[in-house]
Design a protein around this motif. Structure first.
Motif, PDB file in Angstrom:
ATOM      1  N   ASN A 141      12.975  -7.307  -2.612  1.00 41.08           N
ATOM      2  CA  ASN A 141      11.752  -6.736  -2.022  1.00 41.08           C
ATOM      3  C   ASN A 141      11.298  -5.555  -2.534  1.00 41.08           C
ATOM      4  OD1 ASN A 141      13.650  -8.324   0.021  1.00 41.08           O
ATOM      5  ND2 ASN A 141      11.480  -8.361   0.880  1.00 41.08           N
ATOM      6  N   ALA A 142      10.085  -4.979  -2.192  1.00 41.85           N
ATOM      7  CA  ALA A 142       9.365  -3.843  -2.651  1.00 41.85           C
ATOM      8  C   ALA A 142       8.324  -3.354  -1.729  1.00 41.85           C
ATOM      9  CB  ALA A 142       8.562  -4.062  -4.128  1.00 41.85           C
ATOM     10  N   LYS A 143       8.030  -2.072  -1.552  1.00 45.56           N
ATOM     11  CA  LYS A 143       7.371  -1.548  -0.655  1.00 45.56           C
ATOM     12  C   LYS A 143       6.536  -0.380  -1.552  1.00 45.56           C
ATOM     13  CE  LYS A 143       6.903   0.541   3.903  1.00 45.56           C
ATOM     14  NZ  LYS A 143       6.271   2.053   3.661  1.00 45.56           N
ATOM     15  N   LEU A 144       5.092  -0.238  -1.206  1.00 48.22           N
ATOM     16  CA  LEU A 144       4.383   0.386  -1.938  1.00 48.22           C
ATOM     17  C   LEU A 144       3.701   1.358  -0.966  1.00 48.22           C
ATOM     18  CD1 LEU A 144       4.861  -1.739  -4.099  1.00 48.22           C
ATOM     19  CD2 LEU A 144       2.932  -0.904  -5.204  1.00 48.22           C
ATOM     20  N   VAL A 145       3.678   2.671  -0.990  1.00 50.45           N
ATOM     21  CA  VAL A 145       2.939   3.479  -0.022  1.00 50.45           C
ATOM     22  C   VAL A 145       1.853   4.126  -0.570  1.00 50.45           C
ATOM     23  CG1 VAL A 145       3.034   5.450   1.637  1.00 50.45           C
ATOM     24  CG2 VAL A 145       5.046   3.871   1.341  1.00 50.45           C
ATOM     25  N   PHE A 146       0.673   3.815  -0.354  1.00 46.23           N
ATOM     26  CA  PHE A 146      -0.448   4.360  -1.070  1.00 46.23           C
ATOM     27  C   PHE A 146      -1.010   5.634  -0.566  1.00 46.23           C
ATOM     28  CE2 PHE A 146      -1.021  -0.496  -1.342  1.00 46.23           C
ATOM     29  CZ  PHE A 146      -0.815  -0.421  -2.556  1.00 46.23           C
ATOM     30  N   ASP A 147      -0.903   5.794   0.666  1.00 47.94           N
ATOM     31  CA  ASP A 147      -1.125   7.231   1.430  1.00 47.94           C
ATOM     32  C   ASP A 147      -0.513   7.048   2.774  1.00 47.94           C
ATOM     33  OD1 ASP A 147      -3.076   5.651   3.007  1.00 47.94           O
ATOM     34  OD2 ASP A 147      -4.746   6.322   1.452  1.00 47.94           O
ATOM     35  N   GLN A 148      -1.071   8.105   3.758  1.00 48.93           N
ATOM     36  CA  GLN A 148      -0.392   8.100   4.977  1.00 48.93           C
ATOM     37  C   GLN A 148      -0.684   6.942   5.892  1.00 48.93           C
ATOM     38  OE1 GLN A 148      -1.484  11.549   7.141  1.00 48.93           O
ATOM     39  NE2 GLN A 148      -3.637  11.633   6.305  1.00 48.93           N
TER      40      GLN A 148
END
Length: 679
Positions: free
Chosen positions: A418-425
């Motif tokens: 699994n992966a989680k990418l946070v682009f901005d708030q």
């Protein structure tokens, strides 16, 4: 200060979380929900690598029900199939049957007699703090049966205040369509009482409930009923001990259930009544030790005893006598026992890397007239997972589970990533692949039953089912000032099942049915879930499309590879802080559900497309708190007055399905009244 204490308490009580709160003016408070299902440690919902759906205590209380099917039936992607002969329901999650859905109580799996999830209907809703639902395989963490997803039911903790008593009491009365007699007999009736006490480091809880459902006659006449009466007695207790670094709890719960099926009076003035009696005893010991700021050890041990008895009695009105019948299977006792152990440790090397490693042991035993002697299966597993954050905006989580089983050839290793990418708030992306598996159950391995209507035998050579799941979701969330917020999640998933266990003809005797690894199955779908809040208004809107594989696609490609079903749900609530009151509306649209239809004889069989009719349901309720401790609830359930729907398909709906053009989904419009006292 109150909010700070609550958040600290969460770190020591896995599973406790809370919904959105407001101050005395109705202003939204920026408190995040905390989830524990599939997590290394309690984690905010926003930071979870999994897409987790939560039902908090406020939602559960406002739904005003003691029936788990009623509580969950407004959720996107969830359906219930009703077996009116046994008075039971089975869940489907995102187009996959309940035998592939893992049901947990505080992270510990519940034992079930067969492929359906009877355990869901034998849980005291009054003791639930919240429910967490993870869609897709979580087999690395939870093992067998978690192919379609996990439903983790988290029970209430004791009050956090020192040396404090707590008392809860509840009465809930509900009509069943127009059928109702107060407190007993016709209708739904619930009574509950709970006590809690905390003394320094020790906590004590006890609760007891009685749920009574008087059945529903519907279109039947005389003594016969469309829906069978059910009477439940539920009780449980908890002892807990907690320090800054260590906590342990012992839970014991008991459920007694009687499902009564009255028979019609025949021309000979005789009738046959059946009772299905269940006793379920569950004991769970759990502990957590925070060795230091980086290292934590968790352990769970449970013993479960499940007993199911069928009693069939013939009554003669002329002689005013009765006696037990002697037909095969009419007097039957089945027993299932489970011992379960899980031990895992979490070590945080630094802010970028954490490692989880664990061991698990699960042993199931069965006995009874229909169960082959020596029915015993055990499963040993080791699992390993890591959370790695190479950059501040990327979270990666690989995992492996290694399995050894005493009966079936389990996959040697179950992977997940699994992966989680946070682009901005505001924006983030979750992606995942997981391989799930389901071990053949005791019923599929050892069950043997022959009578005038059934000829079923188990198969000890079954292989484990497994599937490949791919999923992704894009999430947007934003707070608009102090009194408003908006969130939106667009998700998709694909499941490919291999070695699916289905019922087919025995290889040596075509007149006998058995369980075979001959099936393959796929599901594909997408959901779009939205939530908005402004001041004292909260609204949710969900849209979904589920595609289920056409089993006969290779022979009849004209029907299409997938049968598609749309769904929609919506919730609208309005709080009135000045009056300490609220109004709620819950809506669900179940779209048209196509499938194949088989007509004609074996020599001249025709296959065409049929369908299950679309339908919808709407519930409304109001609540008002008096004197700070007493809450009044009023409402109407199933305003659309849905009962049965048209069915023209040939679908496997269980051993007790009947050839009919309709399927029961509800018993019509009902009203309810409830009082809750909390001190």
């Amino acid at each position: 200060m109150l909010r700070t204490r609550r958040f600290i308490w969460l770190a020591f009580l896995p599973g406790l979380a809370f919904g959105q709160e407001r101050d005395s003016t109705g202003k939204l408070l920026p408190i995040e929900e905390v989830v524990v299902t599939g997590q290394f440690r309690p984690t905010s919902l926003k930071n979870s690598v999994y897409k987790v759906r939560t039902l908090d205590q406020q939602y559960i209380q406002r739904r005003a029900t003691t029936d788990m099917a009623t509580l969950l039936n407004m959720e996107l992607g969830i359906r219930f199939n009703n077996d009116l002969t046994l008075g039971e329901s089975d869940i489907q999650l995102m187009g996959v049957s309940g035998q592939n859905v893992k049901v947990l109580i505080d992270g510990v799996p519940m034992i079930d007699r067969g492929s359906t999830k009877q355990s869901l209907s034998q849980i005291d809703i009054n003791t639930i703090e919240r429910i967490e639902i993870v869609e897709g395989p979580v087999s690395v963490m939870y093992g067998t049966d978690a192919l379609a997803g996990v439903i983790n039911i988290i029970t209430q903790p004791t009050s956090t205040r020192k040396n404090k008593w707590g008392v809860t009491a509840r009465v809930l009365e509900e009509t069943v369509s127009s059928e109702y007699i107060p407190l007993t007999s016709e209708g739904r009736h619930n009574a509950h009482v709970g006590l809690s006490y905390l003394q320094d480091n020790w906590s004590f809880n006890w609760s007891g409930s009685r749920n009574n459902f008087g059945g529903f006659q519907g279109q039947s006449s005389g003594r016969a009923l469309d829906w069978q009466p059910k009477d439940q007695w539920l009780t449980g207790g908890r002892i807990g001990y907690q320090t800054k670094k260590f906590n342990a709890t012992y839970n014991i719960n008991y459920a007694n259930e009687d499902i009564y099926t009255p028979g019609a009076i025949g021309a000979n003035y005789k009738y046959i009544d059946k009772n299905y009696l269940t006793d379920r005893l569950t004991q769970v010991l759990q502990s957590q030790w925070n060795v230091n700021d980086r290292f934590q050890i968790n352990g769970s041990f449970s013993l479960q005893n499940y007993r199911r008895e069928s009693v069939t009695r013939l009554f003669d009105l002329q002689t005013e006598s009765s006696f037990l019948t002697t037909g095969e299977g009419e007097q039957d006792v089945s027993k299932f026992n489970q011992a379960f152990v899980r031990l895992n440790g979490v070590y945080q090397f630094n802010d970028e890397l954490s490692l989880l490693a664990g061991l698990e042991f699960d042993q199931d035993k069965g006995s009874g007239a229909r169960i082959t002697a020596g029915a015993d299966i055990y499963d040993m597993a080791a699992f390993l997972s890591a959370e790695y954050r190479p950059l501040s905006w990327i979270l990666l989580r690989p995992g492996l589970r290694f399995i050894h089983n005493s009966i079936y050839n389990a996959p040697p290793a179950i992977p997940s990533f699994n992966a989680k990418l946070v682009f901005d708030q505001h924006w983030d992306l979750r992606m995942g692949y997981a391989m799930g598996f389901r071990a053949p159950g005791l019923r599929e391995l050892y069950f043997t039953f022959h009578d005038s209507n059934h000829a079923i035998e188990g198969n000890t050579d079954l292989k484990a089912e497994h599937n490949h799941n791919f999923n992704a979701s894009v999430n947007f969330h934003s707070r608009l000032g102090d009194r408003a917020y908006i969130s939106s999640t667009l998700g998709s998933y694909y499941n490919h099942f291999i070695n699916l266990i289905t019922v087919g003809q025995h290889w040596d005797n075509p007149t006998v049915s058995t369980y075979l690894n001959i099936g393959k199955y796929k599901t594909i779908g997408a959901t779009w879930e939205n939530a908005v809040g402004y001041g004292n208004w909260t609204g949710r809107l969900g849209l979904g499309m589920i595609g289920r594989y056409n089993d006969l696609y290779s022979e009849h490609p004209g029907l299409g590879e997938f049968f598609w079903t749309p769904e929609a749900n919506a919730t609208l609530t309005r709080d009135f802080p000045k009056w300490d009151a609220h109004v709620n509306a819950y809506y669900k649209l179940y779209g048209k559900r196509p499938n194949f239809r088989i007509t004609g004889s074996n020599d001249n069989m025709e296959v065409s497309e049929g369908f299950q009719q679309a339908y919808h349901q709407l519930d409304v309720s109001v609540g008002k708190r008096f004197f700070g401790a007493l809450t009044l609830q009023l409402g109407v359930r199933n305003l659309t007055n849905t009962t049965n729907i048209l069915n023209t398909t040939t679908e496997d709906t269980g051993a007790h399905a009947v050839n009919s053009t309709s399927i029961p989904v509800a018993y019509g419009r009902s009203a309810f009244f409830g009082l809750i006292y909390q001190y």
